[in-house]
Design a protein around this motif. Structure first.
Motif, short mmCIF file in Angstrom:
data_model
loop_
_atom_site.label_atom_id
_atom_site.label_comp_id
_atom_site.label_asym_id
_atom_site.label_seq_id
_atom_site.Cartn_x
_atom_site.Cartn_y
_atom_site.Cartn_z
N ILE A 1 55.60 95.76 142.95
CA ILE A 1 54.95 95.21 144.32
C ILE A 1 54.61 96.49 144.86
N GLY A 2 55.33 97.50 144.74
CA GLY A 2 54.94 98.81 145.24
C GLY A 2 54.11 99.63 144.41
N ASP A 3 53.52 99.07 143.44
CA ASP A 3 52.31 99.78 142.45
C ASP A 3 51.26 100.05 143.43
N PRO A 4 50.55 101.44 143.16
CA PRO A 4 49.60 102.03 143.88
C PRO A 4 48.16 101.06 143.92
N ASP A 5 48.17 100.42 142.65
CA ASP A 5 46.95 99.73 142.14
C ASP A 5 47.25 98.14 143.04
N GLY A 6 46.47 97.52 143.72
CA GLY A 6 46.56 96.38 144.46
C GLY A 6 46.74 95.02 143.66
N GLY A 7 45.81 95.10 142.53
CA GLY A 7 45.79 94.10 141.49
C GLY A 7 47.09 93.93 141.03
N ILE A 8 47.86 95.04 140.66
CA ILE A 8 49.15 94.84 140.03
C ILE A 8 50.11 94.49 140.88
N SER A 9 50.10 95.23 142.16
CA SER A 9 50.97 94.62 143.24
C SER A 9 50.81 93.08 143.35
N GLY A 10 49.72 92.58 143.74
CA GLY A 10 49.63 91.08 143.60
C GLY A 10 50.00 90.61 142.61
N ALA A 11 49.66 91.03 141.34
CA ALA A 11 50.22 90.09 140.02
C ALA A 11 51.71 90.09 140.14
N CYS A 12 52.50 91.12 140.57
CA CYS A 12 53.70 91.25 140.71
C CYS A 12 54.51 90.20 141.41
N SER A 13 53.87 90.35 142.73
CA SER A 13 54.39 89.44 143.83
C SER A 13 54.43 87.86 143.53
N ASP A 14 53.00 87.58 143.03
CA ASP A 14 52.71 86.20 142.43
C ASP A 14 53.51 85.89 141.07
N GLY A 15 53.80 86.77 140.20
CA GLY A 15 54.55 86.65 139.16
C GLY A 15 55.97 86.16 139.63
N TYR B 1 58.98 95.43 151.67
CA TYR B 1 57.50 95.37 151.39
C TYR B 1 56.75 94.72 152.64
N LEU B 2 57.61 94.19 153.60
CA LEU B 2 56.97 93.23 154.78
C LEU B 2 56.37 94.17 155.84
N VAL B 3 55.67 94.99 155.40
CA VAL B 3 54.81 95.75 156.23
C VAL B 3 53.07 95.57 156.09
N PRO B 4 52.54 95.66 157.33
CA PRO B 4 50.97 95.44 156.98
C PRO B 4 50.27 96.18 155.78
N ALA B 5 50.62 97.13 155.55
CA ALA B 5 50.01 98.09 154.42
C ALA B 5 50.23 97.36 153.10
N THR B 6 51.06 96.65 152.83
CA THR B 6 51.60 95.84 151.41
C THR B 6 50.18 95.00 151.04
N PRO B 7 49.58 95.36 149.79
CA PRO B 7 48.84 94.49 149.40
C PRO B 7 49.29 93.10 149.15
N HIS B 8 48.37 92.01 149.35
CA HIS B 8 48.61 90.49 149.13
C HIS B 8 50.12 90.43 149.99
N LEU B 9 50.13 90.79 151.19
CA LEU B 9 51.09 90.80 152.15
C LEU B 9 51.50 89.16 152.38
N ASP B 10 50.45 88.25 152.22
CA ASP B 10 50.92 86.76 152.26
C ASP B 10 51.75 86.47 151.15
N GLN B 11 51.41 86.81 150.10
CA GLN B 11 52.25 86.47 148.77
C GLN B 11 53.85 86.92 148.91
N VAL B 12 53.83 88.05 149.60
CA VAL B 12 55.06 88.92 149.85
C VAL B 12 55.94 88.04 150.62
N ALA B 13 55.24 87.52 151.86
CA ALA B 13 55.99 86.93 152.92
C ALA B 13 56.31 85.48 152.27
N MET B 14 55.54 85.01 151.71
CA MET B 14 56.08 83.39 151.19
C MET B 14 57.05 83.58 150.14
N LEU B 15 56.97 84.88 149.21
CA LEU B 15 58.13 84.80 148.26
C LEU B 15 59.35 85.00 149.17
#
Length: 302
Positions: A98-112, A132-146
């Motif tokens: 989730i902390g990967d610098p690439d937003g696509g990877i970050s989102g794939a991990c939180s979704d996975g 990771y519950l900070v505004p800068a986290t990619p796909h924050l919606d997924q992380v919050a719901m996780l």
């Protein structure tokens, strides 16, 4: 005899190491641009931990496609494994992702991570996800719901704090859903106020209802029951060649089925309804709700 035993052990060790070697070769090929599928020896390996050791190294690679493929393989290994240690190890790796610098990877991990059971997450991992519950986290919606799915109470304050930040409406709605999943009645009230003013339509059913089902909240499910009982055809048919409108309850059935214990219509291993006659199924579910004033939710699935 002793030599024979040593030889047998050597053969077994070589066979066990082969999938890990195949995985290394595969990821090196990915580095060079290969799009070949994952070798069967990797996905069918009986020992997963050596593979995860290999993947952990490639998840730190400088090339995005290599890291992405490594995380994807780790998830596939973890999802199909019934070994708690393997599943926990994969959850650890995806959480770091989730902390990967690439937003696509970050989102794939939180979704996975949503495909794993709450018991697969250690307290330490839950705390990492909370961080990771900070505004800068990619796909924050997924992380919050996780984190809401995991029911990690210490994260409640972080979620409430996000509501004070300048976030997109999608992110704030997801934070509300996460809090509702954790039993926050203020958020349930907020959601219900929005639903009261909403118009039943395809947009509501396809865009909003899945999040409502996620909450597992009895009050919100009463709203979903109302859609099940609605007879007016207000939603488009799933048949792209038909302009005829159908009852929105048909679609809502599909979303609700996997979330309710002892639901009258069974689902397959993918959570899809095993139903041929949707009209008969709708009437059966209405009758079931009539005879079940209260019911239990499945909380060990996302």
């Amino acid at each position: 005899m002793k030599c024979t035993l040593i030889l047998m052990l050597a053969v077994v060790a070589t066979a066990a190491a082969q999938p890990a070697n195949d995985l290394k070769e595969y990821l090196e090929a990915v580095r060079k641009g290969s799009y070949d599928p994952v070798p069967p020896s990797v996905l069918q390996a009986s020992e997963a931990m050596p593979l995860l050791d290999v993947l952990a190294a490639y998840e730190q690679d400088t090339i995005v496609r290599v890291r992405s493929r490594a995380y994807s393989i780790a998830r596939r290994i973890g999802i199909k494994s019934e070994v708690p240690e393997v599943r926990a190890a994969v959850v650890d790796q995806l959480t770091l992702g989730i902390g990967d610098p690439d937003g696509g990877i970050s989102g794939a991990c939180s979704d996975g991570l949503t495909g794993f059971a709450p018991d697969d997450f250690s307290v330490t991992v839950k705390a990492q996800i909370q961080a990771y519950l900070v505004p800068a986290t990619p796909h924050l919606d997924q992380v919050a719901m996780l984190i809401g799915y995991l029911g990690y109470d210490p994260a409640s304050a972080s979620l409430h704090g996000l509501l004070q930040e300048r976030l997109s409406s999608t992110n704030k709605w997801s934070v509300r859903l996460a809090l509702a999943r954790m039993g926050d009645q203020e958020s349930v009230t907020f959601i219900m106020e929005k639903l009261t003013a909403a118009t039943l339509s395809d947009n509501l059913v396809y865009d909003v209802v899945p999040g409502l089902v996620y909450t597992r909240d009895p009050t919100i499910f009463e709203f979903l029951e109302q859609i099940i009982r609605q007879d007016e055809p207000l939603c488009q048919s799933a048949d792209p060649d038909s302009s005829r409108k159908i009852r929105c309850g048909y679609r809502v059935l599909e979303y609700m089925a996997y979330a309710i214990e002892d639901f009258p219509i069974p689902t397959d291993e993918d959570g899809e309804l095993e139903l041929d006659d949707y009209e008969a199924g709708l009437q059966e579910v209405r009758a079931w709700f009539d005879s079940h004033e209260t019911y239990s939710f499945k909380t060990d699935v996302y």
